[in-house]
Structures are given as C-alpha cells and as structure tokens.
Design an enzyme around this catalytic site. Sequence first.
Site, mmCIF file in Angstrom:
data_model
loop_
_atom_site.group_PDB
_atom_site.id
_atom_site.type_symbol
_atom_site.label_atom_id
_atom_site.label_comp_id
_atom_site.label_asym_id
_atom_site.label_seq_id
_atom_site.Cartn_x
_atom_site.Cartn_y
_atom_site.Cartn_z
ATOM 1 N N ASN A 86 0.809 -1.226 0.000
ATOM 2 C CA ASN A 86 0.000 0.000 0.000
ATOM 3 C C ASN A 86 0.841 1.275 0.000
ATOM 4 O O ASN A 86 0.429 2.270 -0.581
ATOM 5 C CB ASN A 86 -0.929 -0.019 1.224
ATOM 6 C CG ASN A 86 -1.496 1.348 1.523
ATOM 7 O OD1 ASN A 86 -2.423 1.817 0.858
ATOM 8 N ND2 ASN A 86 -0.921 2.041 2.510
ATOM 9 N N TYR A 151 4.647 9.023 -11.722
ATOM 10 C CA TYR A 151 3.667 8.313 -10.888
ATOM 11 C C TYR A 151 2.883 7.313 -11.747
ATOM 12 O O TYR A 151 2.709 6.154 -11.364
ATOM 13 C CB TYR A 151 2.730 9.325 -10.227
ATOM 14 C CG TYR A 151 1.717 8.729 -9.265
ATOM 15 C CD1 TYR A 151 2.101 8.256 -8.014
ATOM 16 C CD2 TYR A 151 0.359 8.661 -9.605
ATOM 17 C CE1 TYR A 151 1.166 7.723 -7.127
ATOM 18 C CE2 TYR A 151 -0.580 8.130 -8.719
ATOM 19 C CZ TYR A 151 -0.171 7.670 -7.485
ATOM 20 O OH TYR A 151 -1.103 7.139 -6.605
ATOM 21 N N VAL A 184 -8.860 9.375 -3.370
ATOM 22 C CA VAL A 184 -9.346 8.885 -2.085
ATOM 23 C C VAL A 184 -9.110 9.968 -1.036
ATOM 24 O O VAL A 184 -8.071 10.656 -1.071
ATOM 25 C CB VAL A 184 -8.598 7.589 -1.678
ATOM 26 C CG1 VAL A 184 -9.166 7.030 -0.375
ATOM 27 C CG2 VAL A 184 -8.663 6.542 -2.789
ATOM 28 N N THR A 186 -7.638 11.089 1.632
ATOM 29 C CA THR A 186 -6.518 10.877 2.551
ATOM 30 C C THR A 186 -5.589 12.088 2.454
ATOM 31 O O THR A 186 -5.844 13.020 1.683
ATOM 32 C CB THR A 186 -5.697 9.620 2.177
ATOM 33 O OG1 THR A 186 -5.055 9.876 0.921
ATOM 34 C CG2 THR A 186 -6.549 8.376 2.077
HETATM 35 P P1 NAP Z 1 -1.185 8.723 2.488
HETATM 36 O O1 NAP Z 1 -2.211 9.039 3.475
HETATM 37 O O2 NAP Z 1 -0.194 9.748 2.068
HETATM 38 O O3 NAP Z 1 -0.428 7.417 3.010
HETATM 39 C C1 NAP Z 1 0.733 6.927 2.404
HETATM 40 C C2 NAP Z 1 1.303 5.826 3.278
HETATM 41 O O4 NAP Z 1 2.524 5.363 2.681
HETATM 42 C C3 NAP Z 1 1.628 6.324 4.669
HETATM 43 O O5 NAP Z 1 1.342 5.335 5.617
HETATM 44 C C4 NAP Z 1 3.114 6.589 4.583
HETATM 45 O O6 NAP Z 1 3.732 6.469 5.849
HETATM 46 C C5 NAP Z 1 3.562 5.467 3.640
HETATM 47 N N1 NAP Z 1 4.810 5.816 3.000
HETATM 48 C C6 NAP Z 1 5.056 6.872 2.182
HETATM 49 N N2 NAP Z 1 6.359 6.898 1.852
HETATM 50 C C7 NAP Z 1 6.939 5.835 2.476
HETATM 51 C C8 NAP Z 1 8.259 5.335 2.536
HETATM 52 N N3 NAP Z 1 9.275 5.922 1.892
HETATM 53 N N4 NAP Z 1 8.498 4.221 3.268
HETATM 54 C C9 NAP Z 1 7.490 3.622 3.945
HETATM 55 N N5 NAP Z 1 6.223 4.047 3.931
HETATM 56 C C10 NAP Z 1 5.953 5.148 3.196
HETATM 57 O O7 NAP Z 1 -1.827 8.236 1.118
HETATM 58 P P2 NAP Z 1 -2.920 7.118 0.783
HETATM 59 O O8 NAP Z 1 -3.921 7.762 -0.072
HETATM 60 O O9 NAP Z 1 -3.345 6.356 1.970
HETATM 61 O O10 NAP Z 1 -2.034 6.193 -0.192
HETATM 62 C C11 NAP Z 1 -1.931 4.788 -0.059
HETATM 63 C C12 NAP Z 1 -1.725 4.170 -1.435
HETATM 64 O O11 NAP Z 1 -2.875 4.414 -2.233
HETATM 65 C C13 NAP Z 1 -0.546 4.720 -2.232
HETATM 66 O O12 NAP Z 1 0.135 3.679 -2.881
HETATM 67 C C14 NAP Z 1 -1.188 5.642 -3.242
HETATM 68 O O13 NAP Z 1 -0.418 5.798 -4.410
HETATM 69 C C15 NAP Z 1 -2.478 4.895 -3.497
HETATM 70 N N6 NAP Z 1 -3.546 5.733 -4.060
HETATM 71 C C16 NAP Z 1 -3.986 6.835 -3.371
HETATM 72 C C17 NAP Z 1 -4.978 7.625 -3.946
HETATM 73 C C18 NAP Z 1 -5.497 8.863 -3.258
HETATM 74 O O14 NAP Z 1 -6.180 9.665 -3.917
HETATM 75 N N7 NAP Z 1 -5.284 9.058 -1.975
HETATM 76 C C19 NAP Z 1 -5.511 7.281 -5.190
HETATM 77 C C20 NAP Z 1 -5.043 6.156 -5.850
HETATM 78 C C21 NAP Z 1 -4.057 5.387 -5.261
HETATM 79 P P3 NAP Z 1 4.981 7.390 6.301
HETATM 80 O O15 NAP Z 1 4.801 8.736 5.672
HETATM 81 O O16 NAP Z 1 4.900 7.383 7.774
HETATM 82 O O17 NAP Z 1 6.197 6.673 5.796
#
Ligand code: NAP
Length: 255
Positions: A86, A151, A184, A186
Amino acid sequence: MDSDFLRGRLALVTGGGRGIGAAVATRLAAVGARVVVCGRTRADLDALAASIDGVAITCDLADRADTDRMLAEVAALGRVDVLVNNAGAAESAPLAGTDDAMWDRLLELNATAPFRVTRSLVPAMVAAGWGRVVTIASNAGLTGYGYTAAYCAAKHAVVGMTRALAVDLGRTGVTINAVCPGWVATQMADQAIARIADKTGRGADAARDALTSMSPQRRLIEPAEVAHAVLNLCHVDARGIHGQTVVLDGGQVMK
Ligand code: NAP
C-alpha cells in the site's frame, strides 16, 4: 462473509499507519488477522498497532537495505499469508520538471519496493499453498493523467507486475491482484488539493471540485471503501479472482 476468516493468518500492510493502509489494517484485524504495519512515522504506526493489537515496524521502503531489515523482522514473527503493498507517494510535474531524482524516487517507492517485498514473501505463501497479495495501485495505473509521468509509470509497472505474476502463480493457491482507486480522501488528496489551490490561486473548494469532478460520482472515495475491496480479495472464496485490477473510482475509468 464469515466474521473471522483470517484468524490465524499473519498480514503485512505497508504504509499501514494512516490513510488507506490504516483502514485496510483495521479491517484485516477485524476478521482475525494478526497485522504488521510498517512505514516511516513511528507515532502513526504505534497508534494504529495499539488500536488493533498489531505490530508496528518502522521502515523507509525507498531504502532497500532498510526494507530488507524490516522483512527480516517480519520473518521472525512467522509466515506472512496476506501482503498488502500500500505504501506510496505522488508528485506531479510537467515533463521538463520531471528530473531523474523525481523519476527514481517515485519508481523506487511505488514500483520497486512492492516488487521486492512481493519477491521476498511469496515463496513461503507458495510453499504453504495459500496466500493473498494485493497491491494498492491507482487508476493512474490504467490510464494517463497530466503532469504525472513518473507516478503513472510506477503504477502501470505494479499493474504489469500483478498480471505477469498471476500467470506464474496460477497453480499455487496464491492470488495476486491490484486495487485501482481514483482520488481517495486521505493526506495524499489533501496535498493535491493544496497544490492545485496554490498553483491556480482559485482556493481550496475549487481545487477539491477539480478532483471530484473527474469522477461521474462527483466525490472522493473513502479509505473504508478501498479496505472493503481488499478484504473481499483476501477471502478464501475469492480464489478465482486473480491477476485483476479492481477499479474504485465512481466510474471514472471504465475498461
Ligand atoms: P497517504 O495518506 O499519504 O499514506 C501513504 C502511506 O505510505 C503512509 O502510511 C506513509 O507512511 C507510507 N509511506 C510513504 N512513503 C513511504 C516510505 N518511503 N516508506 C514507507 N512508507 C511510506 O496516502 P494514501 O492515499 O493512503 O495512499 C496509499 C496508497 O494508495 C498509495 O500507494 C497511493 O499511491 C495509493 N492511491 C492513493 C490515492 C489517493 O487519492 N489518496 C488514489 C489512488 C491510489 P509514512 O509517511 O509514515 O512513511
């Protein structure tokens, strides 16, 4: 769906401290899994792990040596049965502004890290004859969006990895799938809204509208909806769902 279908199973959720990962970890724990969450922010991980009686391991997944150290710590806890790739990050820039460092950063975290973690954990699942791998990709893994070459490339890469490994794993009892959300609600979306507001000077409401208007449902997806999709893919009866991309974006990308 039975209430504890993952009892006795160990799950690893990367980036499980907040956002989608936290919602997924919470749902997996609620159906009985012992859940390990990893990420860089100790406080987030500790709070989440405490709420689900799980295990928190700090790790920078963009650092291969640190990832290997985390995987060794996870191995000491037992065989991982459910892997949710994730953790991820987004950045945007036009082509000329997408320098090598940005390209490498986004590919390393969003594509190489899920590949390396999957490669590490899948052999034991195969030996056990059961496993679930779910990667949170994006609908940016299925189509192109402006200013997101790195990305989009990274998310296309994990979709490609998922499809290729589905062929390799076909007769093993291990399934592998990708979940592809649109925007999403977040921190990632909050940051995009702030970036758009800053660049356009149109204010946060207009910036949010720019994101929501991309979807026919005119809304952001909730993390719980993504968690629900992941949970479904982890069920024993989901064994025929393999090599698929489950799109959750209110009808934005239809293929
Ligand atoms: P988020 O709230 O920014 O969470 C990202 C997570 O990834 C956090 O737990 C963060 O923890 C961790 N992370 C980031 N960089 C990291 C690193 N170098 N090492 C370890 N952990 C790391 O975003 P989210 O929306 O939940 O995203 C989760 C996934 O969903 C991602 O793969 C994203 O691309 C995908 N996604 C998100 C959306 C959206 O609109 N939000 C849409 C499509 C897909 P730390 O910062 O503490 O490391």
